[in-house]
Design a protein around this motif. Structure first.
Motif, PDB file in Angstrom:
ATOM      1  N   ALA A  91       0.831  -1.208   0.000  1.00  0.00           N
ATOM      2  CA  ALA A  91       0.000   0.000   0.000  1.00  0.00           C
ATOM      3  C   ALA A  91       0.867   1.259   0.000  1.00  0.00           C
ATOM      4  O   ALA A  91       0.527   2.269  -0.635  1.00  0.00           O
ATOM      5  CB  ALA A  91      -0.924  -0.006   1.214  1.00  0.00           C
ATOM      6  N   ALA A  92       2.003   1.201   0.690  1.00  0.00           N
ATOM      7  CA  ALA A  92       2.917   2.353   0.720  1.00  0.00           C
ATOM      8  C   ALA A  92       3.478   2.635  -0.661  1.00  0.00           C
ATOM      9  O   ALA A  92       3.672   3.802  -1.041  1.00  0.00           O
ATOM     10  CB  ALA A  92       4.048   2.084   1.711  1.00  0.00           C
ATOM     11  N   LEU A  93       3.727   1.573  -1.433  1.00  0.00           N
ATOM     12  CA  LEU A  93       4.196   1.749  -2.807  1.00  0.00           C
ATOM     13  C   LEU A  93       3.067   2.259  -3.691  1.00  0.00           C
ATOM     14  O   LEU A  93       3.248   3.210  -4.464  1.00  0.00           O
ATOM     15  CB  LEU A  93       4.731   0.424  -3.356  1.00  0.00           C
ATOM     16  CG  LEU A  93       5.130   0.425  -4.837  1.00  0.00           C
ATOM     17  CD1 LEU A  93       6.352   1.312  -5.065  1.00  0.00           C
ATOM     18  CD2 LEU A  93       5.407  -1.000  -5.313  1.00  0.00           C
ATOM     19  N   ARG A  94       1.905   1.648  -3.576  1.00  0.00           N
ATOM     20  CA  ARG A  94       0.770   2.006  -4.431  1.00  0.00           C
ATOM     21  C   ARG A  94       0.346   3.453  -4.211  1.00  0.00           C
ATOM     22  O   ARG A  94       0.084   4.194  -5.163  1.00  0.00           O
ATOM     23  CB  ARG A  94      -0.406   1.066  -4.141  1.00  0.00           C
ATOM     24  CG  ARG A  94      -1.624   1.318  -5.017  1.00  0.00           C
ATOM     25  CD  ARG A  94      -2.784   0.425  -4.628  1.00  0.00           C
ATOM     26  NE  ARG A  94      -3.260   0.687  -3.278  1.00  0.00           N
ATOM     27  CZ  ARG A  94      -3.146  -0.168  -2.265  1.00  0.00           C
ATOM     28  NH1 ARG A  94      -2.570  -1.342  -2.447  1.00  0.00           N
ATOM     29  NH2 ARG A  94      -3.602   0.139  -1.062  1.00  0.00           N
ATOM     30  N   ASP A  95       0.297   3.879  -2.941  1.00  0.00           N
ATOM     31  CA  ASP A  95      -0.172   5.231  -2.616  1.00  0.00           C
ATOM     32  C   ASP A  95       0.964   6.243  -2.508  1.00  0.00           C
ATOM     33  O   ASP A  95       0.729   7.403  -2.162  1.00  0.00           O
ATOM     34  CB  ASP A  95      -0.950   5.194  -1.296  1.00  0.00           C
ATOM     35  CG  ASP A  95      -2.170   4.277  -1.378  1.00  0.00           C
ATOM     36  OD1 ASP A  95      -2.688   4.100  -2.494  1.00  0.00           O
ATOM     37  OD2 ASP A  95      -2.582   3.740  -0.334  1.00  0.00           O
ATOM     38  N   GLN A  96       2.205   5.778  -2.779  1.00  0.00           N
ATOM     39  CA  GLN A  96       3.387   6.651  -2.745  1.00  0.00           C
ATOM     40  C   GLN A  96       3.493   7.407  -1.423  1.00  0.00           C
ATOM     41  O   GLN A  96       3.658   8.635  -1.376  1.00  0.00           O
ATOM     42  CB  GLN A  96       3.351   7.623  -3.924  1.00  0.00           C
ATOM     43  CG  GLN A  96       3.347   6.918  -5.275  1.00  0.00           C
ATOM     44  CD  GLN A  96       3.369   7.882  -6.450  1.00  0.00           C
ATOM     45  OE1 GLN A  96       3.658   9.064  -6.304  1.00  0.00           O
ATOM     46  NE2 GLN A  96       3.052   7.376  -7.634  1.00  0.00           N
ATOM     47  N   ILE A  97       3.429   6.654  -0.330  1.00  0.00           N
ATOM     48  CA  ILE A  97       3.486   7.237   1.007  1.00  0.00           C
ATOM     49  C   ILE A  97       4.940   7.464   1.414  1.00  0.00           C
ATOM     50  O   ILE A  97       5.708   6.516   1.554  1.00  0.00           O
ATOM     51  CB  ILE A  97       2.785   6.318   2.033  1.00  0.00           C
ATOM     52  CG1 ILE A  97       1.326   6.096   1.636  1.00  0.00           C
ATOM     53  CG2 ILE A  97       2.872   6.910   3.433  1.00  0.00           C
ATOM     54  CD1 ILE A  97       0.603   5.076   2.495  1.00  0.00           C
ATOM     55  N   HIS A  98       5.322   8.721   1.578  1.00  0.00           N
ATOM     56  CA  HIS A  98       6.663   9.099   2.041  1.00  0.00           C
ATOM     57  C   HIS A  98       7.770   8.444   1.213  1.00  0.00           C
ATOM     58  O   HIS A  98       8.785   8.000   1.749  1.00  0.00           O
ATOM     59  CB  HIS A  98       6.850   8.730   3.522  1.00  0.00           C
ATOM     60  CG  HIS A  98       5.862   9.386   4.428  1.00  0.00           C
ATOM     61  ND1 HIS A  98       5.689  10.759   4.482  1.00  0.00           N
ATOM     62  CD2 HIS A  98       4.979   8.856   5.326  1.00  0.00           C
ATOM     63  CE1 HIS A  98       4.747  11.045   5.377  1.00  0.00           C
ATOM     64  NE2 HIS A  98       4.306   9.916   5.901  1.00  0.00           N
TER      65      HIS A  98
END
Length: 272
Positions: A91-98
């Motif tokens: 999800a961090a990759l998909r949503d480009q989180i930080h």
């Protein structure tokens, strides 16, 4: 013979009620053997070779099989929970989180935002490259995978973050991912790709798999592909793919020829 286990109506069986058929008997023996092996392996791990473990001590019979199946089910549920928990990385990759680094493909296609820490954790090569970049002033915020296109980089990152890939992506990019796994030292991805190639090995892709296994120095995959080609020489050698393969890989063509002659000689020796 009426079977008290697999019969459609066991409640009307004539005495004795404990008779079973051959298939159920062999199945029960197999389950008991598997359960006993599991118990012995667990005991061996706990004792760490301090006390010899006897199979007779672990032989608890068919009654213990249900308990073992329940344990395996609980373990599966626990592993699924862990997988769901770790899916947060995807999800961090998909949503480009930080995100803090751009991963560039080898062409001029758009880069993909990612996380330096995760790349370093997944690959020893990435770690070395990024550690070296940290010595620069300012730190480099990009990394380029020159041998991969955008879709391949996207699939590689998806695997690094989630530990898996949809079947269609894996089938499409398995060769490029296998080469990337070897180049960037990602052992889990190497095994994943090897399993995919072994499972899909056939006459139409055997030469490709042999070529990839040679490039990646995967001896197990190479031997399996070579043996398959020898057993299916006519389909492989007379295919449209073989001419181009032979021109590009003369050393592998020699190995195929030698393996074929060895197979013929062994068949003559054994009288097959």
């Amino acid at each position: 013979m009426d079977c008290s286990i697999c019969s459609a109506m066991p409640y009307i069986l004539r005495p004795p009620r404990n008779t079973i058929c051959g298939a159920c008997y062999e199945g029960a023996r197999s389950i008991i053997a598997l359960t006993n092996k599991h118990e012995i392996d667990k005991a061996s791990d706990k004792l760490s070779n301090i006390i010899p473990v006897s199979s007779s001590n672990s032989n608890k019979g068919f009654a213990n099989a249900l308990k073992w199946v329940k344990e395996m089910k609980e373990m599966e549920e626990e592993l699924n929970e862990k997988i769901n928990y770790l899916s947060g990385f995807a999800a961090a990759l998909r949503d480009q989180i930080h995100t803090d680094i751009q991963v560039h493909p080898g062409n001029n296609e758009p880069s993909i935002p990612a996380h330096r820490a995760l790349l370093a954790a997944r690959s020893a090569i990435f770690r070395n490259v990024l550690d070296w970049d940290e010595c620069k002033a300012p730190a480099n915020q990009t990394i380029t995978l020159a041998e991969m296109n955008h879709e391949e980089v996207e699939s590689l990152l998806e695997f690094l973050y989630s530990g898996s890939l949809p079947k269609e992506k894996m089938e499409k990019h398995v060769y490029s991912l296998s080469i990337a796994a070897d180049k960037y030292e990602i052992p889990f991805l190497q095994k994943f790709c090897e399993h995919q190639m072994l499972g899909s090995l056939n006459s139409s892709n055997a030469l490709d798999i042999l070529e990839i296994s040679d490039t990646c120095s995967n001896q197990n995959l190479k031997e399996t592909a070579l043996n398959f080609i020898v057993r299916n020489m006519e389909d492989v050698v007379f295919s449209a793919r073989f001419d181009a393969f032979a021109l590009k890989n003369p050393h592998l063509t020699v190995q195929i020829t030698r393996a074929s002659f060895m197979d013929i000689r062994n068949r003559k020796t054994s009288g097959v």
